[in-house]
Design a protein around this motif. Structure first.
Motif, PDB file in Angstrom:
ATOM      1  N   TYR A  42       0.839  -1.196   0.000  1.00 46.53           N
ATOM      2  CA  TYR A  42       0.000   0.000   0.000  1.00 46.53           C
ATOM      3  C   TYR A  42       0.874   1.246   0.000  1.00 46.53           C
ATOM      4  N   ASP A  46      -2.421   5.714  -0.297  1.00 43.80           N
ATOM      5  CA  ASP A  46      -3.478   4.864   0.255  1.00 43.80           C
ATOM      6  C   ASP A  46      -3.719   5.189   1.729  1.00 43.80           C
ATOM      7  N   TRP A 117     -10.695   1.337   3.643  1.00 50.83           N
ATOM      8  CA  TRP A 117      -9.844   1.651   2.491  1.00 50.83           C
ATOM      9  C   TRP A 117     -10.536   1.226   1.204  1.00 50.83           C
ATOM     10  N   GLU A 122      -9.781   2.345  -2.747  1.00 53.22           N
ATOM     11  CA  GLU A 122      -9.412   1.328  -3.728  1.00 53.22           C
ATOM     12  C   GLU A 122      -9.944   1.677  -5.114  1.00 53.22           C
TER      13      GLU A 122
END
Length: 138
Positions: A42, A46, A117, A122
């Protein structure tokens, strides 16, 4: 061993005892120094996207849920599911008191946060989260 070194830097981000509201690039630099850029695949973007959508970069954020539990800190760790706050019936999947959340490994932390997330970050272009911050990845 690296996780133990990162914990003092990262601990203040988990629970809201200081109540600091980070600026985007300021948090990017903290997370970068903590080694999160590329952690478990990640990017720094992110992590920033997640922190923004969970707390608007506020370490003191507390959200009181209808069931009596609370979501705490910059990543909004919920007391009902993950720890025992002695205030509500908790599943306590981590088998710890909420005050012990600061000792979580970074790997475990992202497992807890993956759902948020996926919902907000995403599949999106996240380059704006690190743009202009003078850290790796942006």
């Amino acid at each position: 061993m690296a996780t133990l070194v990162l914990l003092p830097i990262f601990a203040s981000l988990l629970v809201g005892n200081m109540g600091k509201i980070f600026r985007r690039c300021e948090l990017a630099q903290v997370l970068h120094r903590a080694g999160l850029d590329g952690f478990r695949g990640y990017s720094l973007a992110d992590w920033l996207c997640l922190a923004f959508h969970e707390s608007r970069f506020d370490t003191g954020a507390v959200d009181h849920e209808a069931d009596g539990s609370t979501d705490n800190g910059i990543f909004q760790i919920n007391s009902r599911l993950w720890c025992d706050d002695y205030k509500s019936l908790a599943r306590n999947l981590c088998h710890m008191h909420c005050s012990e959340l600061v000792s979580l490994t970074l790997r475990f932390l992202f497992i807890l946060l993956r759902l948020a997330w996926r919902k907000h970050c995403e599949g999106h272009n996240l380059s704006q989260w690190v743009a202009g911050c003078n850290v790796g990845g942006g």
